[in-house]
Write an enzyme that holds these catalytic residues in place. Structure first.
Site, short mmCIF file in Angstrom:
data_model
loop_
_atom_site.label_atom_id
_atom_site.label_comp_id
_atom_site.label_asym_id
_atom_site.label_seq_id
_atom_site.Cartn_x
_atom_site.Cartn_y
_atom_site.Cartn_z
N ASP A 2 32.80 103.65 59.18
CA ASP A 2 32.77 102.58 60.16
C ASP A 2 33.24 103.09 61.53
OD1 ASP A 2 32.36 100.06 61.11
OD2 ASP A 2 34.11 99.17 60.15
N ASN A 4 31.13 103.77 64.40
CA ASN A 4 30.22 104.54 65.27
C ASN A 4 29.97 103.81 66.59
OD1 ASN A 4 29.93 106.36 63.19
ND2 ASN A 4 27.96 105.55 62.51
N ASN A 50 22.87 95.31 56.74
CA ASN A 50 22.65 95.97 58.04
C ASN A 50 21.27 95.68 58.64
OD1 ASN A 50 24.68 98.90 57.27
ND2 ASN A 50 25.21 97.10 58.48
C1 FPP Z 1 29.07 101.46 60.75
O1 FPP Z 1 29.56 101.59 62.06
C2 FPP Z 1 28.13 102.54 60.50
C3 FPP Z 1 26.85 102.36 60.11
C4 FPP Z 1 26.27 101.03 59.86
C5 FPP Z 1 25.95 103.51 59.95
C6 FPP Z 1 26.59 104.70 59.35
C7 FPP Z 1 25.69 105.84 59.40
C8 FPP Z 1 26.06 107.10 59.71
C9 FPP Z 1 27.46 107.49 59.97
C10 FPP Z 1 25.07 108.17 59.73
C11 FPP Z 1 24.45 108.27 58.40
C12 FPP Z 1 23.88 109.57 58.18
C13 FPP Z 1 22.99 109.83 57.24
C14 FPP Z 1 22.64 111.22 56.98
C15 FPP Z 1 22.29 108.79 56.45
P1 FPP Z 1 29.20 100.46 63.10
O2 FPP Z 1 27.90 100.77 63.72
O3 FPP Z 1 29.28 99.13 62.42
O4 FPP Z 1 30.35 100.63 64.13
P2 FPP Z 1 31.08 99.46 64.93
O5 FPP Z 1 31.71 98.56 63.91
O6 FPP Z 1 32.09 100.20 65.75
O7 FPP Z 1 30.04 98.79 65.75
#
Ligand code: FPP
Length: 226
Positions: A2, A4, A50
């Site tokens: 979580d 990103n 998602n």
């Molecule tokens: C949650 O953070 C993250 C995700 C929904 C995507 C995670 C995916 C990756 C880290 C890359 C995956 C790689 C491969 C190889 C499949 P968020 O976007 O909800 O973050 P936030 O809560 O800060 O907005």
């Protein structure tokens, strides 16, 4: 994995940049975990919820496994890592599905760490599907309802092929959120939970070692006494 999006925002960059950095960190942490002796590393990459995100972001997230395996497969082979993917894969875009199946096939004979991606995974949908399977077996007269036990339920879950490692020892969630978000609800019954305050792109080898050190201090009683 979580945080990103918040990581990208903190760097004044678009959310996609955060996901790209998150993917790069998957490469780093996969190698670290493999070298530290982890048997199974399951990564929650995309949940059944998602899809509610904007199409542009969903499309980007669906491209990430393609970029990941296209660039990282040689290193996965060199590390002897076996790739598995769990989730409702039939709902993934064709190219994403194909690349994950190819990665599984190419690494099938590797004997080291299992790198298990949860892609279009949701625990409630997983359990619902397991209940449907068992219901069908009952309706077909193959089993009696009272014969259903925990092992049989576990056999119908997406972690069944992980055998003795189906139930994680340790769950790590990054970015300070204190939730499970529909992840492995059955399998986490007795797992140790660890919440790291860093966003996923910044989660380092040191952070992983800290999580392991915390785990080593826990006393697992499984409802019994010490
Ligand atoms: C949650 O953070 C993250 C995700 C929904 C995507 C995670 C995916 C990756 C880290 C890359 C995956 C790689 C491969 C190889 C499949 P968020 O976007 O909800 O973050 P936030 O809560 O800060 O907005």
């Amino acid at each position: 994995m979580d945080g990103n999006g918040r990581w990208a925002k903190a760097h004044h960059r678009p959310r996609a940049f955060g996901h790209k950095s998150g993917m790069d960190n998957v490469k780093t942490i996969t190698k670290v975990a493999s070298r530290l002796g982890v048997k199974v590393l399951t990564l929650y990459a995309f949940s059944t919820e998602n899809w509610r995100r904007p199409t542009e972001e969903v499309n980007y997230l669906m491209q990430l496994p393609i970029d990941f395996f296209n660039t990282f497969l040689p290193e996965l082979m060199a590390e002897n890592v076996q790739v598995k993917v769990m989730g409702f894969l039939d709902q993934l875009p064709e190219k994403t599905r194909q690349v994950t199946y190819d990665a599984m096939a190419q690494t099938a004979n590797n004997t080291g760490m299992i790198l298990n991606f949860a892609l279009n995974y949701g625990s409630r949908a997983e359990i619902t599907s397991a209940v449907q399977q068992l219901g069908q077996a009952v309706a077909a007269g193959q089993i009696q309802p009272e014969e259903i036990n925990e092992q049989m339920i576990g056999q119908q879950l997406m972690t069944a092929s992980l055998g003795q490692f189906a139930d994680p020892d340790l769950l790590i969630r990054t970015s300070g959120e204190l939730r499970l978000s529909n992840f492995l609800l059955w399998q986490l019954a007795y797992s140790e939970l660890y919440f790291a305050d860093v966003h996923w792109p910044d989660f380092s080898q040191q952070d992983l070692e800290q999580a392991f050190a915390a785990y080593q201090k826990r006393q697992r009683r499984y409802g019994g006494l010490a």
